[in-house]
Design an enzyme around this catalytic site. Structure first.
Site, mmCIF file in Angstrom:
data_model
loop_
_atom_site.group_PDB
_atom_site.id
_atom_site.type_symbol
_atom_site.label_atom_id
_atom_site.label_comp_id
_atom_site.label_asym_id
_atom_site.label_seq_id
_atom_site.Cartn_x
_atom_site.Cartn_y
_atom_site.Cartn_z
ATOM 1 N N HIS A 229 0.862 -1.199 0.000
ATOM 2 C CA HIS A 229 0.000 0.000 0.000
ATOM 3 C C HIS A 229 0.891 1.239 0.000
ATOM 4 O O HIS A 229 1.669 1.436 -0.921
ATOM 5 C CB HIS A 229 -0.939 -0.079 1.220
ATOM 6 C CG HIS A 229 -2.045 0.932 1.268
ATOM 7 N ND1 HIS A 229 -2.396 1.752 0.237
ATOM 8 C CD2 HIS A 229 -2.897 1.232 2.287
ATOM 9 C CE1 HIS A 229 -3.418 2.524 0.597
ATOM 10 N NE2 HIS A 229 -3.735 2.231 1.836
ATOM 11 N N HIS A 270 -2.387 -2.393 -9.425
ATOM 12 C CA HIS A 270 -3.348 -1.704 -8.538
ATOM 13 C C HIS A 270 -4.569 -2.599 -8.359
ATOM 14 O O HIS A 270 -4.941 -3.350 -9.243
ATOM 15 C CB HIS A 270 -3.782 -0.362 -9.152
ATOM 16 C CG HIS A 270 -4.376 0.559 -8.154
ATOM 17 N ND1 HIS A 270 -5.710 0.543 -7.847
ATOM 18 C CD2 HIS A 270 -3.807 1.489 -7.351
ATOM 19 C CE1 HIS A 270 -5.960 1.451 -6.927
ATOM 20 N NE2 HIS A 270 -4.817 2.036 -6.591
ATOM 21 N N ASP A 328 2.785 5.500 -6.898
ATOM 22 C CA ASP A 328 4.058 5.420 -6.160
ATOM 23 C C ASP A 328 5.276 5.299 -7.051
ATOM 24 O O ASP A 328 6.405 5.368 -6.550
ATOM 25 C CB ASP A 328 4.014 4.208 -5.220
ATOM 26 C CG ASP A 328 2.958 4.401 -4.143
ATOM 27 O OD1 ASP A 328 2.024 3.586 -4.074
ATOM 28 O OD2 ASP A 328 3.051 5.410 -3.426
HETATM 29 C C1 SDX Z 1 -1.429 2.096 -3.388
HETATM 30 O O1 SDX Z 1 -6.207 0.847 -3.156
HETATM 31 C C2 SDX Z 1 -5.672 1.974 -3.440
HETATM 32 O O2 SDX Z 1 -6.312 2.879 -3.954
HETATM 33 C C3 SDX Z 1 -4.233 2.123 -3.008
HETATM 34 C C4 SDX Z 1 -3.562 3.403 -3.449
HETATM 35 C C5 SDX Z 1 -4.125 4.594 -2.732
HETATM 36 O O3 SDX Z 1 -3.959 5.726 -3.229
HETATM 37 O O4 SDX Z 1 -4.628 4.413 -1.598
HETATM 38 O O5 SDX Z 1 -3.706 3.603 -4.851
HETATM 39 C C6 SDX Z 1 -2.066 3.399 -3.117
HETATM 40 O O6 SDX Z 1 -1.387 1.300 -2.504
HETATM 41 C C7 SDX Z 1 -0.912 1.797 -4.763
HETATM 42 C C8 SDX Z 1 -0.316 0.357 -4.875
HETATM 43 C C9 SDX Z 1 1.110 0.418 -4.334
HETATM 44 N N1 SDX Z 1 1.672 -0.928 -4.215
HETATM 45 C C10 SDX Z 1 2.649 -1.323 -5.052
HETATM 46 O O7 SDX Z 1 3.089 -0.665 -5.991
HETATM 47 C C11 SDX Z 1 3.227 -2.679 -4.701
HETATM 48 C C12 SDX Z 1 3.352 -3.513 -5.978
HETATM 49 N N2 SDX Z 1 2.012 -3.806 -6.433
HETATM 50 C C13 SDX Z 1 1.457 -5.092 -6.075
HETATM 51 O O8 SDX Z 1 1.788 -5.477 -4.753
HETATM 52 C C14 SDX Z 1 -0.003 -5.210 -6.478
HETATM 53 O O9 SDX Z 1 -0.140 -4.693 -7.737
HETATM 54 C C15 SDX Z 1 -1.085 -4.633 -5.612
HETATM 55 C C16 SDX Z 1 -0.952 -5.024 -4.175
HETATM 56 C C17 SDX Z 1 -1.107 -3.144 -5.717
HETATM 57 C C18 SDX Z 1 -2.376 -5.210 -6.127
HETATM 58 O O10 SDX Z 1 -2.241 -6.624 -5.933
HETATM 59 P P1 SDX Z 1 -3.303 -7.613 -6.534
HETATM 60 O O11 SDX Z 1 -4.649 -7.233 -6.077
HETATM 61 O O12 SDX Z 1 -2.877 -9.014 -6.340
HETATM 62 O O13 SDX Z 1 -3.200 -7.253 -8.074
HETATM 63 P P2 SDX Z 1 -3.953 -7.969 -9.156
HETATM 64 O O14 SDX Z 1 -5.114 -8.744 -8.644
HETATM 65 O O15 SDX Z 1 -4.220 -6.979 -10.216
HETATM 66 O O16 SDX Z 1 -2.872 -9.037 -9.691
HETATM 67 C C19 SDX Z 1 -3.141 -9.662 -10.886
HETATM 68 C C20 SDX Z 1 -1.894 -10.461 -11.230
HETATM 69 C C21 SDX Z 1 -1.443 -11.437 -10.155
HETATM 70 O O17 SDX Z 1 -0.781 -12.495 -10.824
HETATM 71 P P3 SDX Z 1 -1.666 -13.842 -11.246
HETATM 72 O O18 SDX Z 1 -2.128 -14.442 -9.933
HETATM 73 O O19 SDX Z 1 -2.821 -13.348 -12.110
HETATM 74 O O20 SDX Z 1 -0.673 -14.697 -11.999
HETATM 75 O O21 SDX Z 1 -0.781 -9.579 -11.429
HETATM 76 C C22 SDX Z 1 0.255 -9.913 -10.525
HETATM 77 C C23 SDX Z 1 -0.387 -10.676 -9.394
HETATM 78 O O22 SDX Z 1 0.571 -11.520 -8.792
HETATM 79 N N3 SDX Z 1 0.831 -8.645 -10.063
HETATM 80 C C24 SDX Z 1 2.122 -8.338 -10.155
HETATM 81 C C25 SDX Z 1 2.217 -7.029 -9.655
HETATM 82 N N4 SDX Z 1 1.010 -6.606 -9.271
HETATM 83 C C26 SDX Z 1 0.156 -7.619 -9.512
HETATM 84 N N5 SDX Z 1 3.192 -9.033 -10.613
HETATM 85 C C27 SDX Z 1 4.389 -8.396 -10.558
HETATM 86 N N6 SDX Z 1 4.561 -7.133 -10.099
HETATM 87 C C28 SDX Z 1 3.504 -6.424 -9.632
HETATM 88 N N7 SDX Z 1 3.680 -5.185 -9.152
#
Ligand code: SDX
Length: 389
Positions: A229, A270, A328
């Site tokens: 996050h 996201h 971010d």
């Molecule tokens: C913020 O909610 C908000 O609004 C938050 C925020 C705010 O202003 O409050 O916008 C702020 O928190 C932004 C996010 C910051 N976090 C990061 O940048 C950390 C890296 N991102 C990941 O941890 C991830 O993208 C999340 C946590 C943000 C979302 O995770 P999800 O819900 O698992 O994402 P998803 O369901 O879209 O994932 C789909 C696929 C998955 O793989 P499969 O199971 O389909 O094979 O994409 C993969 C995930 O593993 N994936 C990534 C990835 N993000 C998702 N793979 C590699 N790198 C990434 N960054």
């Protein structure tokens, strides 16, 4: 229809709450604050005006803005006894740990006199939080580096005041670079609110029990700290440091795609956006402006970030999963150029998001509400008898 949103029953069944503050369209990368697109606000407004808009629902008149801003200015000092809470922490404690503790301690100063059913008391709580968070945040930094706390100044605007408290010392004043102040204000705006994200939902859930608003904000700070996050901005810079050179980018992109490797591309992806995070576009433009102003357009970390973004956006793994840069991805590069240490990045996110948290808290508390109670999908044993000896 006629300026109002309507939803299909299926979506309504999953919604956790109703709100009029922020709207996100994840598929099309749209973010509206009280109906205004973030791109237009970032270009034409500033953080203090956005605070007023989020809290009250309309852009303030010049007179309303002047009254609001001067009220905030006169709440920026903290109770002298609050400063003693810092000395209980180890010097090398992460500033987010200190921030969590000190903001929670605010509830000790504003509890008995606070009636959350009273609109005026709720408004004063909002003023105190908007005004004191920059002071508390800068104090976290000063404590961490062993320098004396710097008092806020009433002759500086919100962003200038924060930078001055961060970098001035009793021996040498700090002249705020207007480019840095404008970039800081832009970063505050882009982090101000984002609908029902994890930390805002935490504040609403805590607030739904009738808990002290300062304690609720401390709960939001705790939730924001996680690297998935708000902690991502610090994690992005650590990732760019670890990559170190453009020749190693592919190695890290491959790691991000490897299911057996817990590494994720920080600043990418996201929970809601399946398109560019509109804040990331504005942040990238601000990053270019600040680094060009500083003659750092060839900054190695910026070069790595831009190349990494290009490679990831062209990669099928990221395209199939609709993973784009989020708010971010570029913010940390700007903060580092301003001179903010990496361990303060999430503190700044928390400071910026406080207006979003308290606006959602106020919106919930000021209308009939019930205690939050998320349900679960029970997948454990059905009823069974305890084995008799
Ligand atoms: C913020 O909610 C908000 O609004 C938050 C925020 C705010 O202003 O409050 O916008 C702020 O928190 C932004 C996010 C910051 N976090 C990061 O940048 C950390 C890296 N991102 C990941 O941890 C991830 O993208 C999340 C946590 C943000 C979302 O995770 P999800 O819900 O698992 O994402 P998803 O369901 O879209 O994932 C789909 C696929 C998955 O793989 P499969 O199971 O389909 O094979 O994409 C993969 C995930 O593993 N994936 C990534 C990835 N993000 C998702 N793979 C590699 N790198 C990434 N960054």
């Amino acid at each position: 229809a006629n300026g109002l949103f309507t939803y299909d029953p299926g979506f309504m069944a999953t919604a956790s709450c109703e709100s009029e503050i922020t709207y996100i369209d994840g598929a099309n990368g749209i973010l509206l604050h009280r109906g205004y697109p973030i791109e237009q606000l970032a270009e034409n407004s500033d953080y203090i005006e956005l605070c007023y808009l989020l809290l009250y629902g309309e852009v303030p008149t010049p007179a309303q803005r002047e009254k609001f801003e001067s009220t905030i200015t006169r709440h920026t000092m903290v109770h002298e006894q609050l400063t003693r809470f810092y000395s209980g922490f180890r010097r090398d404690a992460h500033p987010m740990a200190v921030m969590c503790g000190v903001v929670g301690a605010l509830s000790a100063f504003y509890h008995d006199s606070l009636d959350i059913t009273n609109a005026h008391d709720r408004e004063v709580s909002a003023f105190r939080l908007i005004a004191k968070l920059p002071t508390i945040a800068a104090m976290c930094h000063k404590y961490n580096i062993g320098q004396p706390f710097v008092f806020p100044r009433n002759d500086l605007n919100y962003a200038e005041n924060f930078l001055h408290m961060m970098f001035a010392t009793p021996c040498e004043d700090y002249k705020v670079n207007p480019v840095f102040a404008k970039a800081m204000d832009r970063i505050f705006m882009l982090h101000a609110d984002h609908e029902q994200n994890a930390s805002t939902s935490t504040v609403r859930l805590a607030g739904s029990t009738g808990a002290n608003p300062f304690a609720c904000i401390a709960a939001g700070i705790a939730a924001l700290w996680g690297p998935a996050h708000g902690g991502a901005n610090e994690a992005v810079l650590n990732m760019l440091d670890e990559i170190g050179d453009e020749s190693r980018i592919e190695e890290f992109v491959d790691r991000a795609k490897d299911k057996d490797d817990p590494f994720k591309l920080m600043g990418f992806g996201h929970r809601v956006y399946r398109n560019f995070d509109p804040r990331a576009r504005v942040m990238k433009k601000t990053c270019d402006e600040v680094l060009t102003e500083l003659g750092m357009e060839n900054d190695p970390q910026l070069r790595i970030a831009k190349r990494l973004e290009q490679i990831a956006l062209e990669d099928d793994y990221f395209k199939e999963r609709k993973l784009y840069p989020n708010v971010d991805f570029y913010s940390g590069i700007i903060l580092k150029a301003i001179g903010i240490p990496t361990n303060m990045f999430t503190v700044i996110f928390a400071m910026s998001r406080t207006i979003g948290w308290i606006s959602h808290w106020n919106e919930m508390i000021s209308s009939p509400y019930k205690i939050g109670r998320p349900r679960q999908l029970y997948k454990g044993y059905t009823k069974r008898d305890y084995p008799t000896k």
